[in-house]
Design an enzyme around this catalytic site. Sequence first.
Site, mmCIF file in Angstrom:
data_model
loop_
_atom_site.group_PDB
_atom_site.id
_atom_site.type_symbol
_atom_site.label_atom_id
_atom_site.label_comp_id
_atom_site.label_asym_id
_atom_site.label_seq_id
_atom_site.Cartn_x
_atom_site.Cartn_y
_atom_site.Cartn_z
ATOM 1 N N LYS A 69 63.384 23.002 50.761
ATOM 2 C CA LYS A 69 62.638 24.023 51.515
ATOM 3 C C LYS A 69 63.400 24.336 52.787
ATOM 4 C CE LYS A 69 58.967 26.543 52.278
ATOM 5 N NZ LYS A 69 59.911 27.671 52.512
ATOM 6 N N LYS A 93 62.901 17.168 58.749
ATOM 7 C CA LYS A 93 61.704 17.820 59.298
ATOM 8 C C LYS A 93 60.534 17.787 58.309
ATOM 9 C CE LYS A 93 62.711 21.827 61.059
ATOM 10 N NZ LYS A 93 62.972 23.277 61.196
ATOM 11 N N LYS A 105 68.681 25.174 53.079
ATOM 12 C CA LYS A 105 68.877 26.264 54.048
ATOM 13 C C LYS A 105 69.820 27.285 53.448
ATOM 14 C CE LYS A 105 67.606 27.127 58.364
ATOM 15 N NZ LYS A 105 66.429 26.545 59.044
ATOM 16 N N THR A 189 55.452 28.615 63.945
ATOM 17 C CA THR A 189 56.429 27.752 64.615
ATOM 18 C C THR A 189 56.024 27.573 66.070
ATOM 19 O OG1 THR A 189 58.116 28.610 63.134
ATOM 20 C CG2 THR A 189 58.889 27.390 65.056
ATOM 21 N N ASN A 220 60.676 35.204 67.668
ATOM 22 C CA ASN A 220 59.329 34.901 67.158
ATOM 23 C C ASN A 220 58.784 33.581 67.713
ATOM 24 O OD1 ASN A 220 57.791 33.220 65.002
ATOM 25 N ND2 ASN A 220 57.306 35.335 64.498
ATOM 26 N N SER A 357 54.456 27.425 55.942
ATOM 27 C CA SER A 357 55.142 27.844 54.703
ATOM 28 C C SER A 357 54.606 27.041 53.527
ATOM 29 C CB SER A 357 56.648 27.602 54.819
ATOM 30 O OG SER A 357 57.292 28.696 55.418
#
Length: 429
Positions: A69, A93, A105, A189, A220, A357
């Site tokens: 992810k 994470k 990623k 986030t 963001n 997510s």
Amino acid sequence: MQAGNVFTDAIERLVRIGQEAGIQPEVIDALRQPKATHSAALPVRMDDGRTQYFQAYRCRYNDAIGPAKGGIRYHPGVTLEEVQALALWMTIKCSVVGLPYGGGKGGVIVDPKKLSRLELERLSRAYMRAMADFVGPDIDIPAPDVYTNARIMGWMADEYQAIKRAKAPGVITGKPVELGGSLGRDEATGRGAFVVIQAYAQRKGLDPTETTVAVQGFGNAGYHVARLLQGAGYRVVAVSDSKGGIYSAKGFDIDSLYHTKQESRQLKGVYCEGGICELVDHQKISNEELLELDVDILVPAALEGVITSKNVDRIKARTIAEVANGPLESAADGPLHERGITVLPDVLTNAGGVTVSYFEWVQNRQGYPWTLDEVRGRLADVMNAAFDAIWAYREEHGVSTRAAAYAVSLKRIANAISMQGTQEYFNAD
Ligand code: GLU
């Protein structure tokens, strides 16, 4: 940070903390390199008829706990090593917050600000065409990252579904709500970071109204964390974007700054003519100056490698909340810890994005959307639980918050890897 060093630096930090936390060597060895990395040259028909090729990557770093992810970044400075470092951090994470995911990623070497909307759409669809066999709801699930957004995720989901000839919204998260995205994903986030900072402030007995904050990066995540902190009474005295920053001892009204930036496309518009300039006393500062301000909480929310061995001694903030991925080089860890500066690490502080997510993916699989209150409530529960576990480890072992976060995370990954059998297990009588 110089291109190429970021992955080596990430591995050095992992090995150092892993060894100190007593993680089995074979687990550390499993995390020294990505499981697989796919690279592709994306052909994109430009508006003038030419075909231009863009270098693209997707890295599946580790999937011991679940499918990989992590986001996809569009930036001219993307490198293979950077994508791999970011994918390693995603692995840590996701495990920090206990998600059933590994880490991945992606990235494309491109300056998206130079593309037309049609070119951006073609590039995004080309990315998914190149990677469609390498990602999937049970394999590796992309999401937004630097300079990618919900609309881009929507194009990519559409392309994937066209290739597979079936709806599969769980292939990608951070989609527009209208196309299966989750409520609250856009602010996630920043909100996750806010929850962590609040939990920390409570432990430390900080009074928000007497706590100053500087935010480097007004994308963001930076915007939402600044907005929420200000709403809770913190004084946000400095904000910057890639063009420069502004400082006001009295503090800024974040929503007015945001709307001015939306209109002028950059914070610079805020400190030149009209609008906010007339309303707020402010001073222009550079990004470097912002990082060195004498504030209670510094929030680097832009790119990696902004605090290094070169400027670490000039950092005056009492606490650093890493909202960007990897804003501190590992060489800065020791000096900051010795000076008693608490670093709330990226793998905890910015984990709210991937947590929502995950909620989006769950909602897609259930076909059952949640309310905004449900999303926010569950996000706060996840972030608070992770913070509590990490803080308890830190207190018990007398280590930095980053070392505690890595230790908690690596133990979970180690347990998953060990369940497949270790050398010790296979050699036992
Ligand atoms: N790009 C974000 C991050 O670095 C979000 C990843 C995701 O939602 O999968 O955490």
